[in-house]
Enzyme design. Structure first.
Site, short mmCIF file in Angstrom:
data_model
loop_
_atom_site.label_atom_id
_atom_site.label_comp_id
_atom_site.label_asym_id
_atom_site.label_seq_id
_atom_site.Cartn_x
_atom_site.Cartn_y
_atom_site.Cartn_z
N ARG A 168 30.88 48.48 41.25
CA ARG A 168 30.51 47.69 42.43
C ARG A 168 29.95 48.58 43.55
NH1 ARG A 168 31.58 44.83 38.84
NH2 ARG A 168 33.07 43.10 38.80
N SER A 240 34.72 37.68 44.60
CA SER A 240 35.89 38.58 44.65
C SER A 240 35.92 39.26 46.01
CB SER A 240 35.77 39.66 43.58
OG SER A 240 35.49 39.11 42.33
N GLU A 336 35.59 44.19 48.97
CA GLU A 336 34.33 44.30 48.21
C GLU A 336 33.09 43.90 49.01
OE1 GLU A 336 34.18 43.03 43.96
OE2 GLU A 336 32.35 42.03 44.59
#
Ligand code: NAP
Length: 340
Positions: A168, A240, A336
């Site tokens: 990510r 997320s 995130e």
């Protein structure tokens, strides 16, 4: 119309991000052509102002009004650009909707991106956080991208190595953050396609089908996501909210003695990835609400806007979860999405 006439003032960004937080931009430009980016440096009115690049707005949490120029990237176009014995090369402009692009590749008969079906956001945002789902990340099919540099007005080609992809993560979140705009992305889709069915939810769908097609996998993944994840058009969210933390084998062993049900997966270099959703759920946060923000009932990794949430409320809930998970498990959770 000149560029300055196309730039709007005090524009609400509420409907431009999937979390739906009320915040506004001092200046806003809907970018339809690369030439508009090239002309920006010629406008003294904008000199020195911070710039925020907006794609699908699915990975962005606004915590305040933005005091500079928001560039909403709406460049469109997609097509096959090349092929060789091993790969079909396809390119899409940054403003294309990611899921629409994935569906288009599948209807053309090119597999490779099917596990990434239904991820919200735009093509241009996908490399920034190396989007991933069900055992595939875009780095697995990435070939190159074009990047417009604000300082010089030049367009650079980035190879796979240049992007510094990680979990990510990429160079666009670090050294090149806010330095330019991804214009288009090229993917190399392997002609020797192999299904990736390592994730339990996906594998369950195909235990009686020896070789599913990319389209069948996409259909199954869409159904799994629709069942577990809130549709941002109905409930504001940013997917997320936390990354899965990585811990050493020693820490995992200690945790397992206290929490035998702990969900973890071995990674490179002897580390283990812990399922952040499991930690949050088992810290007791699933379904809990703080102000106008909540932890999604069906998936504890997702924070949701219950209606009119402010950026401060989102941060408050995220910090409470982080503090509680640290207290109960001794593990730090990293947010995130990008917080502005
Ligand atoms: P899940 O399938 O219940 O699994 C929980 C976690 O365990 C996931 O985060 C996943 O890590 C990991 N995991 C599960 N099976 C694994 C395997 N066979 N090998 C290695 N790791 C495994 O998770 P979920 O929340 O419903 O999400 C399913 C997938 O969609 C995940 O890949 C998740 O990352 C992805 N997703 C991505 C976004 C995004 O890009 N913003 C948003 C929502 C969901 P990983 O996350 O590392 O895959």
């Amino acid at each position: 119309m000149s560029l300055i006439q196309l730039i709007q003032s005090n524009v609400s960004l509420r409907f431009f991000t999937t979390f739906g937080i009320a915040a506004s931009a001092r200046f806003y430009l809907h970018v339809m052509e690369v030439a508009q980016l090239q002309q920006l440096n010629q406008l003294p009115e904008l000199a020195g102002l911070p710039r925020l690049i907006l794609g699908g707005g699915s990975n962005l949490i606004l915590t305040r009004d933005f005091p500079g120029l928001v560039l909403h990237i709406a460049l469109t176009g997609r097509g096959r650009v090349n092929e060789d014995d091993q790969f079909t090369y396809v390119r899409a402009a940054a403003g294309e909707v990611w899921h629409g692009f994935v569906q288009w590749t599948l209807t053309q008969g090119w597999g490779g991106l099917e596990n990434l079906s239904l991820i919200p956001g735009s093509v241009g945002a996908a490399p920034i956080q190396n989007i991933g789902a069900y055992g595939v990340e875009i780095k697995d099919c990435f070939h190159s991208l074009s990047w417009f540099e604000f300082a010089t007005g030049k367009i650079h080609t980035f190879t796979h190595a240049d992007c510094q992809f990680a979990y990510r993560d990429s160079v666009f979140k670090h050294a090149l953050r806010d330095q330019g705009v991804i214009l288009d992305v090229t993917f190399a889709l392997a002609k020797s396609w192999q299904p990736k069915l390592s994730y339990g939810d996906v594998a369950q769908n195909f235990h009686d089908i020896a070789t599913p097609t990319p389209q069948q996998i996409s259909t199954a993944i869409c159904a799994i996501r629709q069942e577990k994840l809130p549709d941002p058009k109905i409930i504001g969210n940013a997917g997320s909210f936390f990354k899965n933390p990585l811990v050493s084998a020693e820490i995992r062993t200690v945790l397992l003695t206290r929490f035998p049900q702990l969900v973890s997966y071995p990674q490179a270099a002897g580390q283990y990835k812990l399922a952040a959703g499991w930690l949050i759920e088992n810290a007791g946060w699933r379904g809990r609400v703080l102000g106008r923000v909540g932890v999604y009932q069906k998936q504890a990794l997702v924070l949701v806007n219950l209606g009119g949430a402010s950026g401060a409320e989102v941060i408050a809930l995220a910090q409470e979860i982080q503090a509680d998970v640290r207290r109960q498990f001794g593990v730090s959770l990293e947010v995130e999405p990008v917080l502005i």
